[in-house]
Structures are given as structure tokens and as C-alpha cells.
Scaffold this active site. Structure first.
Site, PDB file in Angstrom:
ATOM      1  N   ASP A   1     -14.243  14.601 -48.670  1.00 35.83           N
ATOM      2  CA  ASP A   1     -15.620  14.224 -49.004  1.00 35.83           C
ATOM      3  C   ASP A   1     -15.654  13.096 -50.026  1.00 35.83           C
ATOM      4  O   ASP A   1     -15.123  13.230 -51.127  1.00 35.83           O
ATOM      5  CB  ASP A   1     -16.367  15.448 -49.542  1.00 35.83           C
ATOM      6  CG  ASP A   1     -16.455  16.529 -48.481  1.00 35.83           C
ATOM      7  OD1 ASP A   1     -17.211  16.323 -47.525  1.00 35.83           O
ATOM      8  OD2 ASP A   1     -15.749  17.547 -48.593  1.00 35.83           O
TER       9      ASP A   1
ATOM     10  N   ASP B   1      -8.010  13.154 -49.481  1.00 40.96           N
ATOM     11  CA  ASP B   1      -9.210  13.919 -49.810  1.00 40.96           C
ATOM     12  C   ASP B   1     -10.225  13.646 -48.685  1.00 40.96           C
ATOM     13  O   ASP B   1     -10.106  12.632 -47.976  1.00 40.96           O
ATOM     14  CB  ASP B   1      -9.757  13.421 -51.160  1.00 40.96           C
ATOM     15  CG  ASP B   1     -11.130  13.961 -51.447  1.00 40.96           C
ATOM     16  OD1 ASP B   1     -11.294  15.193 -51.408  1.00 40.96           O
ATOM     17  OD2 ASP B   1     -12.052  13.150 -51.696  1.00 40.96           O
TER      18      ASP B   1
HETATM   19  C1  XBP Z   1     -15.768  18.298 -51.837  1.00 41.68           C
HETATM   20  C2  XBP Z   1     -16.417  19.543 -52.222  1.00 41.68           C
HETATM   21  C3  XBP Z   1     -17.049  20.389 -51.191  1.00 41.68           C
HETATM   22  C4  XBP Z   1     -18.213  19.781 -50.434  1.00 41.68           C
HETATM   23  C5  XBP Z   1     -18.958  20.846 -49.646  1.00 41.68           C
HETATM   24  O1  XBP Z   1     -14.417  18.531 -51.701  1.00 41.68           O
HETATM   25  O2  XBP Z   1     -16.432  19.914 -53.387  1.00 41.68           O
HETATM   26  O3  XBP Z   1     -17.508  21.521 -51.837  1.00 41.68           O
HETATM   27  O4  XBP Z   1     -19.126  19.200 -51.326  1.00 41.68           O
HETATM   28  O5  XBP Z   1     -18.094  21.532 -48.788  1.00 41.68           O
HETATM   29  P1  XBP Z   1     -13.285  17.346 -51.558  1.00 41.68           P
HETATM   30  P2  XBP Z   1     -18.068  23.145 -48.698  1.00 41.68           P
HETATM   31  O6  XBP Z   1     -13.725  16.160 -52.370  1.00 41.68           O
HETATM   32  O7  XBP Z   1     -12.038  18.000 -52.101  1.00 41.68           O
HETATM   33  O8  XBP Z   1     -13.129  16.995 -50.093  1.00 41.68           O
HETATM   34  O9  XBP Z   1     -19.470  23.596 -48.617  1.00 41.68           O
HETATM   35  O10 XBP Z   1     -17.285  23.419 -47.437  1.00 41.68           O
HETATM   36  O11 XBP Z   1     -17.380  23.639 -49.941  1.00 41.68           O
END
Ligand code: XBP
Length: 249
Positions: free
Chosen positions: A10, A8
Site C-alpha cells: 500500500d 511493500d
Molecule cells: C498498509 C496498511 C494496511 C492497509 C489496509 O500496509 O497498514 O492496514 O491500510 O489493509 P503496507 P488491511 O504499507 O505494509 O502494505 O485492512 O488489510 O489491514
């Protein structure tokens, strides 16, 4: 046998949300002449909605912004947010979390494959990893599944299913590293065993069903795991041992 690590982005590879995406969303609001800003705590609540554009749509609906303006504004804000996020990470604002780089390098050296499995836009993954790992970052990953490839966002298992398909692996030969309840659910629904590394916004994500859970890959202190770790960082050997030990709880 463990053959691939599915990462993953973020909250897991890097703490991108509070000081990255949130700040960039607020820059986008300012750029559009909008008066509101997302506080740290408000953004934490908004993270229940996966995907930046979806998060905006949810918030705009709550502020009474009607369709069709809502969709157009969310799209425009999201583009502005991604540009701001790109500038922020290119300036070196967000690094990899402790323990991540040695695990990536150790896994590659040991012949494992790496994949990115995220609901974030590909442009944001590229911005983060080009700064953190260098412009040739993409060569390290056998598969990169981002929002464009998997529009059904976590907790939907689509991103994990696509990653398994791209790697040609059964879920049991892989291991996901996640931080958030939606990610845990997505991996579990695809049958992928999960390690939970807790993050700033999800310090208390329920760890039922995970192989191991702890505060940081940089330090084994505080981990609940099937094989007792020695002091130091979480190593590939440890991940292999946890994977081998691992009927999910
Ligand atoms: C995290 C998310 C993303 C980010 C923002 O995804 O939900 O939406 O907060 O990125 P993960 P975007 O934990 O799966 O990495 O604006 O590109 O959606």
C-alpha cells in the site's frame, strides 16, 4: 550482491489508501448503518495505525465504543471493508504506480526473486495483484508475507524477518521498497537496506538511513541517491548501483 526485491504494497506498489481502502472503509460504515465517514485528511492521520482492523479499533475507541462491542464491530467492519476493496480493485479502480511493472518484470528477467512484505490482509494483496498482473500473479513472487503470516504489524520487523527466512537470504542481499515511516522502521530493524518511494500520504517521510529516496520509481527526477541517475525511470541497474554503493546514511 542484490538477489531479491522486497515490496511493500500500500502506497508503494500502488496508491491504494485514499481511493481504495479509505473509500471501502466508508462503504463498510454505510453498510453497517453507521453515520460517520473518514475524510481524506482524517484517514491520513489514521494511517499512523498499521493494519485496517487495528485502525478501526483505534477509531472506535476514540468514539467511545466499549468492549466487547468494539472488537466485534471492528471485525465485521473490516470484513465488509475488504469485500468492498475487492470489488473496487476488481473494477480496475487502482493500478500499479508508474515504474513498478517494468521493475518487477526486469528483476524477474535478470534472475532476482520478488517478495511481498506487507501488513495488509492477504485477500487484499491478491485482489490488487490479480487485477494488476493477472490471475497467475502469485507465480511471480517467491514469498508473500501478509497480515496472516505476520500478525505483528510494521514497524515490527516480523514480516521482513519471515520474508528473509522464506527466501533463505541474508538481509544485505535484498532491498526493500517502502513508502511509510512504519515500513522503513520495520525493514531497518530487520537489517534490510531500503529505497523510499514517497507516496500521497507520506510525502515527507524522513529518509535517514535509506539508500535513496524520491517521489516515483517512474522518474529519476527528484531522487536523493548515492549514484546520480540519468533521466528516465528508476531501472534495475540503478537499484543495483544504489544497493552496491550503499552504506545507509
Ligand atoms: C498498509 C496498511 C494496511 C492497509 C489496509 O500496509 O497498514 O492496514 O491500510 O489493509 P503496507 P488491511 O504499507 O505494509 O502494505 O485492512 O488489510 O489491514
Amino acid at each position: 550482491m542484490l538477489e531479491a526485491l522486497l515490496w511493500d504494497v500500500d502506497g508503494t506498489l500502488a496508491e491504494t489508501e485514499r481511493d481504495g481502502h479509505r473509500v471501502a472503509f466508508n462503504e463498510a460504515f454505510a453498510e453497517h448503518g453507521l453515520p460517520w465517514r473518514w475524510s481524506e485528511s482524517e484517514y491520513g492521520r489514521l494511517l499512523e495505525v498499521s493494519g485496517g482492523r487495528e485502525r478501526l479499533l483505534h477509531d472506535l475507541a476514540g468514539r467511545g465504543v466499549e468492549e466487547p462491542r468494539r472488537a466485534a464491530l471492528a471485525a465485521s467492519l473490516h470484513e465488509a471493508k475488504n469485500r468492498a476493496y475487492g470489488r473496487l480493485v476488481a473494477a480496475g479502480g487502482i493500478g500499479l504506480r508508474p515504474g513498478v511493472r517494468p521493475l518487477l518484470e526486469g528483476a524477474l528477467a535478470a534472475g532476482l526473486r520478488l517478495a511481498i512484505v506487507t501488513t495488509t490482509s492477504g485477500v487484499n494483496v491478491a485482489a490488487l495483484l490479480a487485477t494488476a498482473l493477472g490471475t497467475n500473479w502469485r507465480e511471480r513472487f517467491a514469498a508473500v508475507i501478509a497480515a496472516e503470516q505476520a500478525p505483528r504489524k510494521k514497524p515490527d520487523p516480523e514480516a521482513y524477518r519471515l520474508a528473509l527466512e522464506a527466501l533463505g537470504l541474508a538481509p544485505g542481499s535484498t532491498l526493500a521498497i517502502e513508502d511509510a515511516p512504519a515500513g522503513l522502521r520495520a525493514a531497518a530493524s530487520a537489517g534490510v537496506p531500503v529505497i523510499l518511494q514517497r507516496s500521497y500520504y507520506f510525502p515527507e517521510a524522513p529518509d535517514q538511513g535509506t539508500l535513496a529516496a524520491g517521489p516515483s520509481l517512474g522518474d529519476t527526477a527528484g531522487w536523493r541517491a548515492p549514484v546520480r541517475p540519468a533521466p528516465g525511470p528508476v531501472t534495475l541497474e540503478l537499484l543495483r548501483a544504489w544497493h552496491a554503493a550503499g552504506a545507509p546514511r
